[in-house]
Every structure is written in C-alpha cells, then in structure tokens.
Design a protein around this motif. Structure first.
Motif, PDB file in Angstrom:
ATOM      1  N   CYS A   1       0.855  -1.194   0.000  1.00 52.20           N
ATOM      2  CA  CYS A   1       0.000   0.000   0.000  1.00 52.20           C
ATOM      3  C   CYS A   1       0.891   1.244   0.000  1.00 52.20           C
ATOM      4  CB  CYS A   1      -0.901   0.005   1.228  1.00 52.20           C
ATOM      5  SG  CYS A   1      -2.028   1.407   1.232  1.00 52.20           S
ATOM      6  N   THR A   2       0.729   2.071  -1.016  1.00 53.11           N
ATOM      7  CA  THR A   2       1.553   3.281  -1.133  1.00 53.11           C
ATOM      8  C   THR A   2       0.644   4.475  -1.366  1.00 53.11           C
ATOM      9  OG1 THR A   2       3.106   1.911  -2.359  1.00 53.11           O
ATOM     10  CG2 THR A   2       3.541   4.255  -2.381  1.00 53.11           C
ATOM     11  N   TYR A   3       0.904   5.576  -0.715  1.00 53.13           N
ATOM     12  CA  TYR A   3       0.216   6.835  -1.024  1.00 53.13           C
ATOM     13  C   TYR A   3       1.209   7.984  -1.002  1.00 53.13           C
ATOM     14  CZ  TYR A   3      -4.662   5.617  -1.464  1.00 53.13           C
ATOM     15  OH  TYR A   3      -5.841   5.126  -1.946  1.00 53.13           O
ATOM     16  N   SER A   4       1.106   8.893  -1.974  1.00 55.51           N
ATOM     17  CA  SER A   4       1.921  10.107  -1.941  1.00 55.51           C
ATOM     18  C   SER A   4       1.054  11.245  -1.419  1.00 55.51           C
ATOM     19  CB  SER A   4       2.416  10.443  -3.353  1.00 55.51           C
ATOM     20  OG  SER A   4       1.327  10.865  -4.150  1.00 55.51           O
ATOM     21  N   VAL A   5       1.719  12.306  -0.963  1.00 53.61           N
ATOM     22  CA  VAL A   5       0.995  13.480  -0.455  1.00 53.61           C
ATOM     23  C   VAL A   5       0.068  14.032  -1.544  1.00 53.61           C
ATOM     24  CG1 VAL A   5       1.284  15.882   0.297  1.00 53.61           C
ATOM     25  CG2 VAL A   5       2.699  14.084   1.288  1.00 53.61           C
ATOM     26  N   VAL A   6       0.582  14.091  -2.776  1.00 54.58           N
ATOM     27  CA  VAL A   6      -0.213  14.659  -3.878  1.00 54.58           C
ATOM     28  C   VAL A   6      -1.497  13.852  -4.096  1.00 54.58           C
ATOM     29  CG1 VAL A   6      -0.205  15.083  -6.375  1.00 54.58           C
ATOM     30  CG2 VAL A   6       1.814  15.628  -5.003  1.00 54.58           C
ATOM     31  N   GLU A   7      -1.379  12.526  -4.048  1.00 54.91           N
ATOM     32  CA  GLU A   7      -2.563  11.676  -4.247  1.00 54.91           C
ATOM     33  C   GLU A   7      -3.613  11.920  -3.161  1.00 54.91           C
ATOM     34  OE1 GLU A   7      -1.015   7.549  -6.308  1.00 54.91           O
ATOM     35  OE2 GLU A   7      -0.441   7.940  -4.239  1.00 54.91           O
ATOM     36  N   ILE A   8      -3.136  12.122  -1.929  1.00 55.65           N
ATOM     37  CA  ILE A   8      -4.085  12.352  -0.826  1.00 55.65           C
ATOM     38  C   ILE A   8      -4.682  13.761  -0.938  1.00 55.65           C
ATOM     39  CG2 ILE A   8      -4.375  12.420   1.681  1.00 55.65           C
ATOM     40  CD1 ILE A   8      -1.862  10.544   1.830  1.00 55.65           C
ATOM     41  N   GLU A   9      -3.817  14.728  -1.217  1.00 51.75           N
ATOM     42  CA  GLU A   9      -4.282  16.126  -1.290  1.00 51.75           C
ATOM     43  C   GLU A   9      -5.427  16.295  -2.284  1.00 51.75           C
ATOM     44  OE1 GLU A   9      -0.336  18.854  -0.347  1.00 51.75           O
ATOM     45  OE2 GLU A   9      -0.801  18.313  -2.403  1.00 51.75           O
ATOM     46  N   ARG A  10      -5.264  15.730  -3.494  1.00 48.88           N
ATOM     47  CA  ARG A  10      -6.257  16.023  -4.533  1.00 48.88           C
ATOM     48  C   ARG A  10      -7.616  15.419  -4.220  1.00 48.88           C
ATOM     49  NH1 ARG A  10      -3.587  12.435  -9.489  1.00 48.88           N
ATOM     50  NH2 ARG A  10      -4.081  10.424  -8.565  1.00 48.88           N
ATOM     51  N   VAL A  11      -7.645  14.233  -3.618  1.00 51.28           N
ATOM     52  CA  VAL A  11      -8.960  13.638  -3.330  1.00 51.28           C
ATOM     53  C   VAL A  11      -9.581  14.299  -2.091  1.00 51.28           C
ATOM     54  CG1 VAL A  11      -8.177  11.661  -1.929  1.00 51.28           C
ATOM     55  CG2 VAL A  11     -10.260  11.482  -3.282  1.00 51.28           C
ATOM     56  N   VAL A  12      -8.753  14.668  -1.133  1.00 49.95           N
ATOM     57  CA  VAL A  12      -9.297  15.359   0.053  1.00 49.95           C
ATOM     58  C   VAL A  12      -9.849  16.721  -0.360  1.00 49.95           C
ATOM     59  CG1 VAL A  12      -8.682  16.442   2.260  1.00 49.95           C
ATOM     60  CG2 VAL A  12      -7.879  14.131   1.742  1.00 49.95           C
ATOM     61  N   ARG A  13      -9.118  17.408  -1.251  1.00 52.18           N
ATOM     62  CA  ARG A  13      -9.611  18.701  -1.762  1.00 52.18           C
ATOM     63  C   ARG A  13     -10.969  18.545  -2.448  1.00 52.18           C
ATOM     64  NH1 ARG A  13      -4.410  20.152  -3.815  1.00 52.18           N
ATOM     65  NH2 ARG A  13      -3.617  21.521  -2.193  1.00 52.18           N
ATOM     66  N   ALA A  14     -11.078  17.494  -3.277  1.00 54.78           N
ATOM     67  CA  ALA A  14     -12.350  17.254  -3.977  1.00 54.78           C
ATOM     68  C   ALA A  14     -13.467  17.035  -2.952  1.00 54.78           C
ATOM     69  CB  ALA A  14     -12.223  16.044  -4.902  1.00 54.78           C
TER      70      ALA A  14
ATOM     71  N   THR B   1       0.732   4.727   5.917  1.00 55.08           N
ATOM     72  CA  THR B   1       0.029   5.492   4.872  1.00 55.08           C
ATOM     73  C   THR B   1      -1.149   6.247   5.485  1.00 55.08           C
ATOM     74  OG1 THR B   1      -1.023   3.373   4.359  1.00 55.08           O
ATOM     75  CG2 THR B   1       0.585   4.188   2.777  1.00 55.08           C
ATOM     76  N   SER B   2      -1.779   5.671   6.494  1.00 58.41           N
ATOM     77  CA  SER B   2      -2.913   6.322   7.141  1.00 58.41           C
ATOM     78  C   SER B   2      -2.468   7.534   7.959  1.00 58.41           C
ATOM     79  CB  SER B   2      -3.644   5.340   8.058  1.00 58.41           C
ATOM     80  OG  SER B   2      -4.535   4.536   7.320  1.00 58.41           O
ATOM     81  N   ARG B   3      -1.262   7.445   8.540  1.00 60.08           N
ATOM     82  CA  ARG B   3      -0.760   8.613   9.300  1.00 60.08           C
ATOM     83  C   ARG B   3      -0.523   9.776   8.354  1.00 60.08           C
ATOM     84  NH1 ARG B   3       2.670   4.372  12.067  1.00 60.08           N
ATOM     85  NH2 ARG B   3       1.164   3.598  13.568  1.00 60.08           N
ATOM     86  N   LEU B   4       0.025   9.455   7.171  1.00 61.00           N
ATOM     87  CA  LEU B   4       0.245  10.493   6.161  1.00 61.00           C
ATOM     88  C   LEU B   4      -1.111  11.048   5.705  1.00 61.00           C
ATOM     89  CD1 LEU B   4       2.392  11.914   4.343  1.00 61.00           C
ATOM     90  CD2 LEU B   4       1.916  10.152   2.627  1.00 61.00           C
ATOM     91  N   TRP B   5      -2.078  10.156   5.533  1.00 61.16           N
ATOM     92  CA  TRP B   5      -3.436  10.555   5.113  1.00 61.16           C
ATOM     93  C   TRP B   5      -4.009  11.547   6.130  1.00 61.16           C
ATOM     94  CZ3 TRP B   5      -6.432   8.863   0.865  1.00 61.16           C
ATOM     95  CH2 TRP B   5      -7.760   9.308   0.886  1.00 61.16           C
ATOM     96  N   ARG B   6      -3.917  11.204   7.428  1.00 61.72           N
ATOM     97  CA  ARG B   6      -4.515  12.033   8.474  1.00 61.72           C
ATOM     98  C   ARG B   6      -3.841  13.404   8.548  1.00 61.72           C
ATOM     99  NH1 ARG B   6      -6.858  10.264  14.306  1.00 61.72           N
ATOM    100  NH2 ARG B   6      -7.710   8.581  13.047  1.00 61.72           N
ATOM    101  N   GLU B   7      -2.491  13.399   8.486  1.00 62.84           N
ATOM    102  CA  GLU B   7      -1.754  14.686   8.539  1.00 62.84           C
ATOM    103  C   GLU B   7      -2.162  15.574   7.360  1.00 62.84           C
ATOM    104  OE1 GLU B   7       2.247  12.470   9.999  1.00 62.84           O
ATOM    105  OE2 GLU B   7       2.466  13.836   8.296  1.00 62.84           O
ATOM    106  N   THR B   8      -2.241  14.958   6.179  1.00 65.23           N
ATOM    107  CA  THR B   8      -2.532  15.723   4.966  1.00 65.23           C
ATOM    108  C   THR B   8      -3.962  16.267   5.005  1.00 65.23           C
ATOM    109  OG1 THR B   8      -1.027  14.248   3.797  1.00 65.23           O
ATOM    110  CG2 THR B   8      -2.435  15.635   2.433  1.00 65.23           C
ATOM    111  N   ALA B   9      -4.913  15.433   5.409  1.00 67.14           N
ATOM    112  CA  ALA B   9      -6.314  15.885   5.483  1.00 67.14           C
ATOM    113  C   ALA B   9      -6.438  17.030   6.477  1.00 67.14           C
ATOM    114  CB  ALA B   9      -7.210  14.714   5.883  1.00 67.14           C
ATOM    115  N   THR B  10      -5.762  16.920   7.596  1.00 62.28           N
ATOM    116  CA  THR B  10      -5.816  17.968   8.625  1.00 62.28           C
ATOM    117  C   THR B  10      -5.286  19.286   8.049  1.00 62.28           C
ATOM    118  OG1 THR B  10      -5.429  16.310  10.323  1.00 62.28           O
ATOM    119  CG2 THR B  10      -4.997  18.602  10.949  1.00 62.28           C
ATOM    120  N   ARG B  11      -4.160  19.207   7.335  1.00 62.94           N
ATOM    121  CA  ARG B  11      -3.545  20.423   6.782  1.00 62.94           C
ATOM    122  C   ARG B  11      -4.424  21.068   5.705  1.00 62.94           C
ATOM    123  NH1 ARG B  11      -0.721  20.492   2.327  1.00 62.94           N
ATOM    124  NH2 ARG B  11      -0.003  18.342   2.463  1.00 62.94           N
ATOM    125  N   ILE B  12      -4.972  20.238   4.809  1.00 59.50           N
ATOM    126  CA  ILE B  12      -5.794  20.793   3.715  1.00 59.50           C
ATOM    127  C   ILE B  12      -7.008  21.520   4.291  1.00 59.50           C
ATOM    128  CG2 ILE B  12      -7.299  20.179   1.764  1.00 59.50           C
ATOM    129  CD1 ILE B  12      -4.470  19.906   0.943  1.00 59.50           C
TER     130      ILE B  12
END
Ligand code: NAD
Length: 356
Positions: free
Chosen positions: A155-168, A191-202
């Motif tokens: 399971c891999t996620y990049s910040v960009v991949e998380i940012e764009r779907v959270v923004r949507a 990957t979930s920790r990165l997801w949570r940090e990114t969603a919080t920031r966006i």
C-alpha cells in the motif's frame, strides 16, 4: 447541447442494466433537446474473449474521446483466477488512463424502500451522505508478488494523491452540510498517518469553514450502521472506500440502488452502478437497473452540466419506486417483482410525464 458518451456494457448483468440506462439517456436527449451521441465498446471479460485484452485500444480511444463513460460491470467466474488477463485489470487501467482519482458514491435512500433495508426505518431516516473514495492509489495499485507459500500487496500513497482527493471531498462538503469525516487506520498504518496529517492540513489551510473529524475505519464501519444519518461527506482511501461503500449500500435497501461517479481534474467521468456483474442473475432480466439509471443522472450532472435533467431522472426513479415498480431485490415478500426492463420502462414513463 452536444455530447458524446462511450457506453461499455461489460459482463453478466452489465448489458441488461446499461440497456435501461441508455433508454433513459436517449429519452432525456429527445425530451430536453440535446444531441447525445452514444458509442458502444467492448470492455471486461467479453473483450478478453474477442480481443485477448480487457481494455482494447478502441475502447480506450472511445472513452478518451467521450465527454463521459457509462459502464455496467465486468467480471465473472469464466475469467476468475488463475485466468489471465482479468477483466478487473481493464477497470483499473481505464480509471488510471482517464486520471479518475475521486469516486463519488452518494447514499440517499428513497423513503418508500425503508422496508428493503436490513436497518430499522428510524435509523435510516434522514440519511443523505456522500462517500468519496480515492480510486487510483493504495494497495490496489501497489507492488504485488506471489511466491509459493508467500504473497505481498504493497500500500503506497503520496501526499499529492491524498491532497487532490481530500480537496475534492472538501469542495463537495462545502456545498452540503460542511461536515467532513476522514477515514483511516492511523493507529496501525503509516500510509494512514500520512493521510490524516494531509487531510488535517488541507482543511486547516484551505477549508477552515469545514468541521473535520477523523475516524478509524473499524469505528466508521460501526457508525455507518449505528447512526448513518450523522454523516455528511466521508473521504477515505481506495480499499477502505471499496468496503465501506458496499456496507453503505445496504442502508439504501439493495446494492442495485447505488450509483457512482469517478472523476479527475476535468469534467470527463466514468459512471457505473456500484454493484458487480452478479453472475447469479445474468441473463434472467431480473436485475435492478435503478443504480445504473441514477448513474446516468450523475453523468448528466457532473460531466454534461445538465442539473435539471439530472434531477428529472432522479425524480423519475423516485416516482417509479413510489408506484411500487420494484425488482426482486426490493419487492415486498409475496408481491410480484418487476423485471429489469419494466423498472426501466416505469422511469421512462415518469420522465415523460415530468413526475417527481
Ligand atoms: P455483485 O455486486 O456482482 O453481487 C453481489 C450480490 O448482489 C449478488 O447476490 C447479486 O445477485 C446482487 N446484486 C448485484 N447487483 C444487483 C442488481 N443490480 N440487482 C439485484 N441484485 C444485485 O458482487 P460479486 O458477486 O462479489 O461479484 C461478481 C463479479 O462482479 C465478480 O467477478 C467481481 O469481480 C465483479 N465485480 C465487478 C465490479 C465492477 O465492474 N465495478 C464491482 C464489483 C464486483
């Protein structure tokens, strides 16, 4: 307006439910004065049988040239592992090639179907939620390996991949009740920790008006059946979204009721019911086409910008259900179930009468 729609019926019940969706699309075009050109193409198992590939290049070309793609479902026992290639590879390939990273799954049960859900009517009352699933990343697309006695899925996620779907998802939440639940497994997965940090920031930096809550996927699965009406917009990664959306379907009474839209940066989208090819029903003419017809409504709304037409289709589905035209998955015990074509016909009649 003029538009081109690629139609991919696929396998199993796919062609049966898509046929009803196409009837509705044609009627919308003639009733509202639009020129919608439909181009049918092979996709999935039937494409493997004819061309050796689940996503032949002509099908990809037709999809890339279209304003929107309407899909039934792919797969079936004939093409199950160890057969190769698999129909699902075509689906993942099409989503990737079209850059469709956000999968929208609205769940708004029709009051007349309360009897069909396994949940109590008072639990379902008022449910109007939107599940936004990340579609082109995570474990479905990561490195895979199989050795005797050993298997790997990464399971891999990049910040960009998380940012764009959270923004949507934030954008949709802004036009609704402004409540966003981000679902992860941050207590275990990196990957979930990165997801949570990114969603919080966006949300903090770009959508401060939104109320953001984080939920672990196990807790979300529980809350979805305990108090589904408490949700507005849910955003989550690919695997969790796949599972939670099937669970959410049961709120609506049947997996045959739920539509979906897959979108990327532009307006082009892929529209399909959330169910699979249901090999147990294929060829019997009994499948529920309402999820596909509601997917046509999403297509009109998101890719063609035809909001009134989309609402007219949704209202016509509501009117058909209100008149008791229910397929076997929805029908009351002891009553005659409508066929797939009868359900489609009831929507056409309601649409023609402008019923809501
Ligand atoms: P499924 O969604 O096809 O069926 C699950 C259950 O729901 C079955 O009992 C089926 O009869 C019922 N059902 C599904 N759609 C219905 C409808 N429109 N009306 C009434 N009942 C309906 O899931 P499955 O059985 O796990 O998978 C069957 C095949 O579909 C597999 O090959 C799978 O890989 C594939 N699949 C494809 C997609 C897709 O194309 N997007 C999605 C899921 C599964």
């Amino acid at each position: 307006m003029k538009a081109q729609v690629a139609v991919l019926p696929g396998d199993g019940i796919g062609p049966e439910v898509v046929e009803q969706g196409v009837r509705v699309l044609r009627q919308v075009a003639s009733q509202f004065g639009h020129a919608i050109e439909l181009r049918e193409a092979l996709f999935g198992g039937c494409a493997i049988d004819r061309t050796g590939q689940p996503l032949p290049s002509e099908t990809l070309d037709a999809s890339q040239q279209a304003d929107a793609v309407l899909l039934g479902a792919v797969g079936g026992p004939k093409w199950d592992p160890p057969a190769k290639p698999r129909p699902e590879e075509g689906l993942l390939g099409l989503r990737r090639e079209l850059g469709l990273y956000a999968n929208l799954r609205p769940v708004k049960p029709f009051a007349q179907l309360a009897h069909a859900s396994t949940l109590k009517p008072e639990v379902i009352q008022g449910v109007d939620l939107l599940l936004v699933r990340e579609l082109t990343g995570g474990i479905y697309f990561g490195h895979k390996q199989r050795e005797p006695g050993y298997a790997v899925d990464t399971c891999t996620y990049s910040v960009v991949e998380i940012e764009r779907v959270v923004r949507a998802a934030c954008g949709y939440a802004m036009s609704r009740k402004r409540r966003l639940v981000s679902v992860d497994k941050a207590n275990v997965l990196e990957t979930s920790r990165l997801w949570r940090e990114t969603a919080t920031r966006i949300v903090r930096d770009e959508f401060p008006q939104l109320q953001l809550t984080h939920l672990l996927v196990d807790a979300c699965a529980m809350h979805l059946i305990r108090m589904p009406a408490s949700f507005d917009v849910i955003v989550t990664e690919n695997l969790f979204g796949d599972i939670l959306s099937d669970e959410a379907a049961m709120i609506a009474g049947s997996i045959g009721m739920l539509p979906s839209a897959s979108l990327g940066e532009g307006k082009r989208g892929l529209y399909e019911p959330i169910h699979g090819s249901a090999p147990d029903l294929a060829g019997k003419g009994v499948a529920n086409p309402y999820g596909t017809i509601l997917s046509v409504a999403l297509l009109l709304r998101h890719s063609l910008g035809l909001e009134s037409e989309a609402r007219a289709v949704e209202a016509a589905v509501g009117a058909a259900i209100g008149r008791g035209v229910l397929t076997a998955d929805l029908a009351h015990a002891g009553t005659r179930a409508a066929s797939c074509a009868e359900a489609g016909g009831a929507v056409l009649e309601a649409l023609a009468r402008g019923e809501s």
